[in-house]
Design a protein around this motif. Structure first.
Motif, PDB file in Angstrom:
ATOM      1  N   UNK A 149      36.287  67.361  57.936  1.00 48.58           N
ATOM      2  CA  UNK A 149      34.889  67.646  58.260  1.00 48.58           C
ATOM      3  C   UNK A 149      34.768  69.133  58.581  1.00 48.58           C
ATOM      4  N   UNK A 150      33.715  69.734  58.081  1.00 49.60           N
ATOM      5  CA  UNK A 150      33.428  71.137  58.364  1.00 49.60           C
ATOM      6  C   UNK A 150      31.970  71.275  58.770  1.00 49.60           C
ATOM      7  N   UNK A 151      31.685  72.274  59.566  1.00 48.29           N
ATOM      8  CA  UNK A 151      30.352  72.525  60.090  1.00 48.29           C
ATOM      9  C   UNK A 151      29.422  73.005  58.974  1.00 48.29           C
ATOM     10  N   UNK A 152      28.347  72.271  58.749  1.00 47.17           N
ATOM     11  CA  UNK A 152      27.427  72.622  57.673  1.00 47.17           C
ATOM     12  C   UNK A 152      26.593  73.860  57.974  1.00 47.17           C
ATOM     13  N   UNK A 153      26.652  74.361  59.199  1.00 42.97           N
ATOM     14  CA  UNK A 153      25.889  75.570  59.507  1.00 42.97           C
ATOM     15  C   UNK A 153      26.596  76.843  59.024  1.00 42.97           C
TER      16      UNK A 153
END
Length: 169
Positions: A149-153
């Motif tokens: 998972x990676x931060x979509x921001x």
């Protein structure tokens, strides 16, 4: 060919408005593999239902997920990337049944950011009213699932760079 040297088969997953298509296309370009947007695999009935603000149920999603899985399986030897919500574990299980070597990149983020993104886009069938149902359905990747998972921001390039850095062998 040794599996560790096989081109990757990746599903960029997340709720509507998370950037699956944009990140998926950039990742595919960087890897030199084909990209497909899973939205293009929806039936006209599914698109009409979502356009009317009605969430899809599992019966609606099953043929769609099978089509996405078949596309992934067709590209298993050459690698590919698709942007597909894959919100629930059982949906990802269906994709893994078709393409066991698939890995997932979950674009994870905050509901308020997603609402703003969805409200600001035009020409897409998914309305802002369905954002809450997407978050309600979302089951994050389990510890036994291949993916991160990676931060979509983050910027698109930063997400692609982080994914490639974390998955490099």
């Amino acid at each position: 060919m040794d599996d560790s040297r096989r081109p990757p088969l990746i599903v960029v997953m997340g709720v509507t408005g998370s950037g699956k298509s944009t990140v998926g296309a950039a990742l595919a370009e960087r890897l030199g593999v084909p990209f497909a947007d899973a939205d293009d695999f929806h039936s006209p009935a599914n698109v009409a239902k979502m356009s009317a603000g009605i969430p899809l149920d599992d019966t609606d999603r099953l043929p769609w997920l099978r089509s996405v899985g078949a596309w992934l399986a067709e590209h298993a030897a050459t690698g590919a990337v698709t942007g597909c919500s894959a919100l629930k574990r059982r949906y990802r299980d269906l994709l893994r049944e078709a393409a066991p070597e698939v890995s997932f990149l979950h674009l994870d983020g905050d509901v308020d950011m997603i609402r703003k993104r969805v409200a600001g886009r035009s020409g897409h069938f998914m309305p802002e009213s369905l954002v809450a149902s997407q978050f309600a359905a979302l089951e994050p990747l389990g510890p036994d699932e291949r993916g991160i998972a990676l931060d979509l921001s983050l910027t698109v390039d930063a997400v692609v760079d982080a994914y490639l850095a974390r998955t490099a062998s």
